[in-house]
Scaffold this motif. Sequence first.
Motif, PDB file in Angstrom:
ATOM      1  N   HIS B 109       0.830  -1.212   0.000  1.00 49.69           N
ATOM      2  CA  HIS B 109       0.000   0.000   0.000  1.00 49.69           C
ATOM      3  C   HIS B 109       0.860   1.256   0.000  1.00 49.69           C
ATOM      4  O   HIS B 109       0.626   2.184  -0.755  1.00 49.69           O
ATOM      5  CB  HIS B 109      -0.908   0.029   1.240  1.00 49.69           C
ATOM      6  N   LEU B 114       0.897   3.987  -3.380  1.00 50.49           N
ATOM      7  CA  LEU B 114       0.998   5.442  -3.559  1.00 50.49           C
ATOM      8  C   LEU B 114       1.651   5.772  -4.902  1.00 50.49           C
ATOM      9  O   LEU B 114       1.287   6.753  -5.547  1.00 50.49           O
ATOM     10  CB  LEU B 114       1.766   6.085  -2.398  1.00 50.49           C
ATOM     11  N   SER B 115       2.589   4.938  -5.339  1.00 48.89           N
ATOM     12  CA  SER B 115       3.230   5.168  -6.648  1.00 48.89           C
ATOM     13  C   SER B 115       2.249   4.979  -7.800  1.00 48.89           C
ATOM     14  O   SER B 115       2.449   5.516  -8.889  1.00 48.89           O
ATOM     15  CB  SER B 115       4.399   4.200  -6.851  1.00 48.89           C
ATOM     16  N   ARG B 116       1.189   4.175  -7.538  1.00 45.62           N
ATOM     17  CA  ARG B 116       0.173   3.953  -8.589  1.00 45.62           C
ATOM     18  C   ARG B 116      -0.968   4.959  -8.470  1.00 45.62           C
ATOM     19  O   ARG B 116      -1.960   4.870  -9.181  1.00 45.62           O
ATOM     20  CB  ARG B 116      -0.424   2.539  -8.451  1.00 45.62           C
ATOM     21  N   PHE B 117      -0.881   5.864  -7.498  1.00 49.82           N
ATOM     22  CA  PHE B 117      -1.949   6.817  -7.199  1.00 49.82           C
ATOM     23  C   PHE B 117      -3.263   6.112  -6.871  1.00 49.82           C
ATOM     24  O   PHE B 117      -4.335   6.537  -7.307  1.00 49.82           O
ATOM     25  CB  PHE B 117      -2.148   7.810  -8.358  1.00 49.82           C
ATOM     26  N   SER B 118      -3.163   4.994  -6.127  1.00 47.82           N
ATOM     27  CA  SER B 118      -4.369   4.254  -5.748  1.00 47.82           C
ATOM     28  C   SER B 118      -5.001   4.894  -4.515  1.00 47.82           C
ATOM     29  O   SER B 118      -4.357   5.042  -3.481  1.00 47.82           O
ATOM     30  CB  SER B 118      -3.998   2.790  -5.455  1.00 47.82           C
ATOM     31  N   LEU B 119      -6.269   5.264  -4.644  1.00 47.23           N
ATOM     32  CA  LEU B 119      -6.991   5.889  -3.535  1.00 47.23           C
ATOM     33  C   LEU B 119      -7.112   4.922  -2.360  1.00 47.23           C
ATOM     34  O   LEU B 119      -6.970   5.289  -1.190  1.00 47.23           O
ATOM     35  CB  LEU B 119      -8.381   6.326  -4.017  1.00 47.23           C
ATOM     36  N   ARG B 120      -7.379   3.663  -2.714  1.00 49.80           N
ATOM     37  CA  ARG B 120      -7.493   2.607  -1.714  1.00 49.80           C
ATOM     38  C   ARG B 120      -6.214   2.506  -0.858  1.00 49.80           C
ATOM     39  O   ARG B 120      -6.258   2.443   0.370  1.00 49.80           O
ATOM     40  CB  ARG B 120      -7.684   1.292  -2.493  1.00 49.80           C
ATOM     41  N   VAL B 123      -5.807   5.523   1.471  1.00 46.90           N
ATOM     42  CA  VAL B 123      -6.626   5.384   2.685  1.00 46.90           C
ATOM     43  C   VAL B 123      -5.962   4.408   3.650  1.00 46.90           C
ATOM     44  O   VAL B 123      -5.856   4.669   4.857  1.00 46.90           O
ATOM     45  CB  VAL B 123      -8.060   4.927   2.329  1.00 46.90           C
ATOM     46  N   ALA B 124      -5.457   3.276   3.130  1.00 44.95           N
ATOM     47  CA  ALA B 124      -4.795   2.288   3.980  1.00 44.95           C
ATOM     48  C   ALA B 124      -3.553   2.895   4.635  1.00 44.95           C
ATOM     49  O   ALA B 124      -3.343   2.767   5.847  1.00 44.95           O
ATOM     50  CB  ALA B 124      -4.409   1.057   3.153  1.00 44.95           C
TER      51      ALA B 124
END
Lengths: 141, 145
Positions: B109, B114-120, B123-124
């Motif tokens: 995560h 964060l490098s993939r710009f994942s919102l999930r 949040v984690a």
Amino acid sequence: MKYTLSSFVAGLVFGLGLLLSGMANPEKVLGFLDLAGNWDPSLALVMAGAIIVGVIAFAIARQRHVSFLGFDMRLPSGDQISRRLVIGSVMFGVGWGLAGFCPGPGLVALGAGEPKAVTFVAAMVAGMALFQLIERRRQSA
Amino acid sequence: MPTIAWESFTPWSALAGGLVIGLAAALFVLLNGRIAGISGILGGLLAPEKGHIAWRVAFLAGMVLAPLGWMALAALPDIRVEASYPVVIVAGLLVGIGTSYGSGCTSGHGVCGLSRFSLRSLVATLSFMLTGFVTVYLVRHAFGA
């Protein structure tokens, strides 16, 4: 074979990065998490360094259907914020703050022969096994 | 504002180590097409699927052997664990259950997400960082001596 070898190299480089960054040392991690004490911002720079390279790598990966070794790209697709995600991450954060170990540094410190890291990893694996046992029970019920 | 501990702050080795960690995540996604999520790689070994055992073991072996490789060139950095054995056991259980339940840790995560710009993953990461801060505050300042 190629797949296994590149996995080994990635794991080795990851572990060397953790050692170089100082994050294999729980005292250093706790120094970051201790905002009210003498704060050591090092962990923020570790994350920044990793993300700078990561952003480039994932931008390249997103453009591709197969990896440079010809394997399928298996990037997560979902972007759902679930209760599980938050509750699990909160539990992880408490454990992280208690001892200063997260999974990667735990494994590296184990490799360095730190006895408490051996204990940590054993307990972590037990926790994962317990979770999977409960999940299987729940699914079959 | 927190007081910065200048005597223990190691900006250059932290940044350099971070870049190397990023390189490892880059190698793994670009060569193998996977997220370098350590809790996931380890957890997947507990319910092994055919064809997915060797690479997991290899990745983890690389991590565990990293100190040995390091020692070929330099002395190992200090590893200090303040927590007592019972606390380490509770911490390990919480990290094991929590990362399974939340599908990831600082690597999957934090670094990769964060490098993939994942919102999930954002949040984690905010969730475990925040509770990490709170836990250390409680242990060191509220309950601790």
